[in-house]
Scaffold this active site. Structure first.
Site, PDB file in Angstrom:
ATOM      1  N   LYS A 198      32.639  52.234  43.385  1.00  0.00           N
ATOM      2  CA  LYS A 198      33.267  50.671  43.513  1.00  0.00           C
ATOM      3  C   LYS A 198      34.105  50.412  44.520  1.00  0.00           C
ATOM      4  O   LYS A 198      35.216  51.442  44.503  1.00  0.00           O
ATOM      5  CB  LYS A 198      33.601  50.437  42.173  1.00  0.00           C
ATOM      6  N   LYS A 251      28.847  49.079  43.747  1.00  0.00           N
ATOM      7  CA  LYS A 251      29.385  47.613  43.779  1.00  0.00           C
ATOM      8  C   LYS A 251      30.388  47.385  44.686  1.00  0.00           C
ATOM      9  O   LYS A 251      31.252  48.249  45.144  1.00  0.00           O
ATOM     10  CB  LYS A 251      29.829  47.488  42.298  1.00  0.00           C
TER      11      LYS A 251
HETATM   12  C1  PBG Z   1      37.266  44.961  36.551  1.00  0.00           C
HETATM   13  C2  PBG Z   1      35.973  44.572  37.030  1.00  0.00           C
HETATM   14  C3  PBG Z   1      35.929  43.701  38.188  1.00  0.00           C
HETATM   15  C4  PBG Z   1      34.670  43.445  38.240  1.00  0.00           C
HETATM   16  C5  PBG Z   1      33.769  44.002  37.422  1.00  0.00           C
HETATM   17  N1  PBG Z   1      34.919  44.608  36.634  1.00  0.00           N
HETATM   18  C6  PBG Z   1      37.041  43.303  39.140  1.00  0.00           C
HETATM   19  C7  PBG Z   1      37.893  43.967  39.869  1.00  0.00           C
HETATM   20  O1  PBG Z   1      37.559  45.243  39.859  1.00  0.00           O
HETATM   21  O2  PBG Z   1      39.097  43.501  40.209  1.00  0.00           O
HETATM   22  C8  PBG Z   1      33.918  42.649  39.406  1.00  0.00           C
HETATM   23  C9  PBG Z   1      32.698  41.831  39.096  1.00  0.00           C
HETATM   24  C10 PBG Z   1      32.509  40.651  40.190  1.00  0.00           C
HETATM   25  O3  PBG Z   1      33.079  40.221  41.073  1.00  0.00           O
HETATM   26  O4  PBG Z   1      31.518  39.814  39.656  1.00  0.00           O
HETATM   27  N2  PBG Z   1      37.458  46.216  36.492  1.00  0.00           N
HETATM   28 ZN    ZN Z   2      39.589  46.701  35.730  1.00  0.00          ZN
END
Ligand code: PBG
Ligand code: ZN
Length: 328
Positions: A198, A251
């Site tokens: 991620k 992701k």
């Molecule tokens: C939070 C989380 C995020 C997303 C999924 N879980 C945002 C972040 O890490 O700030 C992003 C999903 C999206 O943008 O559709 N942990």
């Molecule tokens: Zn988070």
């Protein structure tokens, strides 16, 4: 023309064009992210995520029933607490009366065929908006963070989630969650999907609007991966496989297709997920509105790229539209 120069004969028909794919999008591959809030009657549109809303528990049946009828197979739930008091360890995350736990139970009851995954993170529930527990100086405190994430994951699993998906990126959380599931008799009942690779991306903006989860200070760069980091991503994928993940996720999706291909090579025996995140969705929709391309054609092109890179499932806000488009 030389015999070996001619390729067009192999893909001149719509059907022979289809045969070029190693993997084609099906409804089973789609997991729909939905936002559940603590006002039970809410149906509030999210302006930066056109077509998506925050839903209250009382509105879920009306929202999901038509989608299930069209073949919706799975959802991933995100809690959006708007009224509860937040604190340093994200206490409301596993409130038995909180929106996620109520939604798990309700969806299981109303739609027994639907596979329920739950995002597991603290950022929606902490006073500081970070994904873990912090030291006094604002840095991540890894061990209590992983312990707390595992506690929340276990609560969702006990409430009936089929899959827990930690998105917090704390070191050691996969093994801590797996241990907690096993020790509580859920090791063989609940899937652990790791947001393994991620990245710290600009493409989460609309999500943070939707979930109210932007950090109140600093950023997430000390736990989410730098966008340039191929080696770190490969190490994170291998680590999470070693710690007991059942599904690996990359992701965002589109700027990271090489990482998806790496994950397919490093973890060939696992389902591989990609999250087409909020900013990717918003970008594709905005481009279509600006006349850059046709929405449906572009949405399919984006998923074809993700599948070609090696994914077997896709988390996407286009799920409701794909359920229609795949029937056409
Ligand atoms: C939070 C989380 C995020 C997303 C999924 N879980 C945002 C972040 O890490 O700030 C992003 C999903 C999206 O943008 O559709 N942990
Ligand atoms: Zn988070």
């Amino acid at each position: 023309m030389d015999i070996s120069s001619v390729l067009q004969g192999g893909y001149q028909h719509p059907l022979s064009r289809k045969w070029q794919a190693k993997r084609t999008l099906t409804k089973e591959m789609l997991m729909y992210p939905i936002f559940i809030t603590d006002d039970p009657d809410a149906h509030v549109d999210i302006p930066s995520l056109p077509g998506q809303s925050r839903w209250g528990i009382n509105k879920l049946e009306g929202f999901l029933a038509p989608l299930v009828k069209k073949g919706l197979k799975s959802v991933i739930l995100f809690g959006v607490p708007l009224t509860c008091p937040k604190d340093g360890k994200g206490t409301p995350a596993d409130d038995p009366e909180g929106p996620v736990i109520l939604a798990i139970k309700l969806i299981r009851k109303l739609f027994p065929s639907v596979y329920i995954a739950t995002d597991v993170c603290l950022c929606e529930y902490t006073s500081h908006g970070h994904c873990g527990i912090l030291h006094d100086d604002g840095t991540i405190n890894s061990v209590p963070s992983a312990d707390r994430i595992a506690e929340v994951a276990l609560s969702y699993a006990k409430a009936g989630a089929h899959c827990v998906a930690p998105s917090d990126m704390m070191d050691g959380r996969i093994k801590t969650i797996k241990r907690a599931l096993i020790d509580n008799g859920l090791g063989n009942k609940v899937t652990l999907m790791s947001y393994s690779a991620k990245f710290a991306s600009s493409l989460y903006g609309p999500f943070r609007d939707a979930a109210g989860s932007a950090p109140s200070f600093g950023d997430r760069k000390c736990y989410q991966l730098p966008p340039n980091a191929k080696g770190l991503a490969r190490r994170a994928i291998q680590r999470d496989v070693g710690e007991g993940a059942d599904i690996i996720m990359v992701k965002p999706a589109m700027p990271y297709l090489d990482i998806i291909a790496d994950a397919a090579e490093l973890a060939p025996d696992y389902p591989l997920a990609a999250y087409q995140v909020s900013g990717e969705y918003a970008m594709i929709v905005a481009g279509a509105r600006a006349g850059v391309y046709d929405l449906k054609t572009m949405a399919f092109e984006s998923t074809e790229g993700i599948l070609r890179a090696g994914c077997t499932l896709i988390l996407t806000y286009f799920t409701p539209q794909f359920l229609d488009w795949l029937d056409e």
